[in-house]
Design a protein around this motif. Structure first.
Motif, PDB file in Angstrom:
ATOM      1  N   GLU A 128      -7.543   6.280  -9.900  1.00  0.00           N
ATOM      2  CA  GLU A 128      -8.059   6.351  -8.584  1.00  0.00           C
ATOM      3  C   GLU A 128      -9.536   5.954  -8.641  1.00  0.00           C
ATOM      4  O   GLU A 128     -10.034   5.456  -7.675  1.00  0.00           O
ATOM      5  CB  GLU A 128      -7.899   7.701  -7.834  1.00  0.00           C
ATOM      6  N   PRO A 152      -0.961  -2.691  -5.346  1.00  0.00           N
ATOM      7  CA  PRO A 152      -0.330  -1.912  -4.233  1.00  0.00           C
ATOM      8  C   PRO A 152      -1.264  -0.864  -3.758  1.00  0.00           C
ATOM      9  O   PRO A 152      -1.271  -0.699  -2.434  1.00  0.00           O
ATOM     10  CB  PRO A 152       0.960  -1.359  -4.583  1.00  0.00           C
ATOM     11  N   TYR A 153      -2.009  -0.228  -4.640  1.00  0.00           N
ATOM     12  CA  TYR A 153      -3.030   0.710  -4.273  1.00  0.00           C
ATOM     13  C   TYR A 153      -3.858   0.006  -3.403  1.00  0.00           C
ATOM     14  O   TYR A 153      -4.742   0.763  -2.101  1.00  0.00           O
ATOM     15  CB  TYR A 153      -3.391   1.444  -5.388  1.00  0.00           C
ATOM     16  N   ARG A 156      -4.180  -2.637  -1.484  1.00  0.00           N
ATOM     17  CA  ARG A 156      -3.344  -3.014  -0.295  1.00  0.00           C
ATOM     18  C   ARG A 156      -3.520  -1.584   0.592  1.00  0.00           C
ATOM     19  O   ARG A 156      -3.579  -1.801   1.746  1.00  0.00           O
ATOM     20  CB  ARG A 156      -2.178  -3.775  -0.368  1.00  0.00           C
ATOM     21  N   GLU A 157      -3.000  -0.772   0.210  1.00  0.00           N
ATOM     22  CA  GLU A 157      -2.720   0.526   0.934  1.00  0.00           C
ATOM     23  C   GLU A 157      -4.081   1.082   1.273  1.00  0.00           C
ATOM     24  O   GLU A 157      -4.247   1.948   2.409  1.00  0.00           O
ATOM     25  CB  GLU A 157      -2.051   1.586   0.079  1.00  0.00           C
ATOM     26  N   HIS A 158      -5.030   0.730   0.739  1.00  0.00           N
ATOM     27  CA  HIS A 158      -6.395   1.357   0.982  1.00  0.00           C
ATOM     28  C   HIS A 158      -7.287   0.328   1.689  1.00  0.00           C
ATOM     29  O   HIS A 158      -8.568   0.195   1.677  1.00  0.00           O
ATOM     30  CB  HIS A 158      -7.290   1.830  -0.286  1.00  0.00           C
TER      31      HIS A 158
END
Length: 327
Positions: free
Chosen positions: A245, A298-299, A301-303
């Motif tokens: 993260e 993917p992470y 894009r999600e953020h």
């Protein structure tokens, strides 16, 4: 159309496609491997394993990897040629020298080390070696290096590190090929890179500050980006000092600040690295060539990171890095 040299020959920069800017094929301690070959095992099996892993990378859409393996990291181009013939992937290789402290013993009593003895400035033989790798090819293989590599880590700007950096800068000025520097963001080594290469007249836009993603200090990274450097957010999967993260969130924040044009992505992975015990490697299951596509993108894009920003980091910035300014 401007071209970049790869292991299989020159390609148009427009054909580089999605590019991972800091991936090794092998990282090896050459003299250990030569004297204790049982550690390496079967050459054919090592090559086959590398082909399989790189084919899997090509299958997710990556077209090019940039491999900064140089003297000090076990560069051996004939093996890379054998692998490149079997994968649908561009492999771009480097010249230079990797050290955190002193120059290799080969250079101790050559070049500038002789200045005091002869009472004059003696050219550094590293420069000619690096230039030859770029202009003529590496070790008679015909494979030409497309960029230069050096390093500065926690020990800082030691005399040996500074000598290599200045030799790299001179080779850059002679050939025009860009530079990647292994850096240590925890000691803000990028500022020393800025000073030394600035004194040598190198455009920061031709330099990737490798391992910038080891820092979550977005203000410091923003200052380096404002100075013109490309930031290597390039150790995804290597979650020892920084978790997933933290590495991903600093990319999100830098994109939010408008710095997608100043970042490149990678994992600093390898098919095999003999610096690390295999039992430790087994504890890093995400440290592989496809982790970015499987989990990091993917992470992002999600953020809130957009497709245009991802394309900029994976395609546009690498293409610009390898394109000569006057091309």
């Amino acid at each position: 159309m401007p071209q970049v040299q790869t292991v299989r020959g020159p390609v148009d920069v427009a054909e580089l496609g999605q590019t991972l800017m800091h991936e090794h094929v092998f990282v090896l301690t050459a003299d250990v491997q030569q004297n204790y070959p049982e550690e390496w095992g079967s050459e054919d099996q090592r090559v086959a394993d590398a082909v399989e892993k790189l084919q899997a990378l090509a299958a997710v859409g990556v077209r090019t990897i940039v491999d900064p393996t140089v003297v000090g990291l076990g560069r051996y181009i004939p093996r890379i040629q054998r692998i490149a013939e079997q994968v649908d992937l561009n492999i771009v290789v480097a010249t230079g020298c990797y050290t955190y402290d002193d120059v290799p013993f080969f250079f101790h009593h050559r070049g500038p080390a002789l200045n005091a003895a002869v009472g004059a400035e003696v050219p550094d033989p590293m420069v000619d070696l690096f230039v030859r790798d770029v202009t003529d090819g590496i070790a008679g293989t015909g494979v030409r290096a497309a960029f230069l590599k050096c390093a500065i880590d926690a020990p800082g700007l030691t005399p040996g590190v500074e000598r290599v950096m200045r030799a790299v800068a001179k080779a850059h000025q002679s050939t025009g090929v860009p530079i990647t520097v292994h850096t240590h963001p925890g000691t803000q080594a990028g500022l020393l890179v800025q000073r030394v290469f600035g004194e040598e007249g190198v455009d920061p836009g031709r330099i990737v500050l490798g391992h910038s993603g080891d820092s979550a200090d977005a203000d410091h990274l923003s200052a380096l980006a404002d100075a013109g450097f490309l930031l290597g957010m390039d150790r995804f999967g290597l979650y020892l000092d920084m978790p997933f993260e933290a590495r991903a969130d600093v990319v999100v924040e830098m994109c939010r600040r408008g710095y997608a044009e100043r970042m490149v992505l990678s994992q600093d992975a390898a098919c095999y690295i003999d610096w690390i015990d295999p039992q430790v490697l087994a504890m890093l299951p995400q440290w592989n060539y496809t982790h970015i596509h499987a989990e990091v993108l993917p992470y992002l894009r999600e953020h809130g990171v957009t497709e245009d920003q991802i394309d900029t980091m994976l395609v546009t910035n690498p293409r610009r890095y390898f394109q000569q300014p006057d091309s």
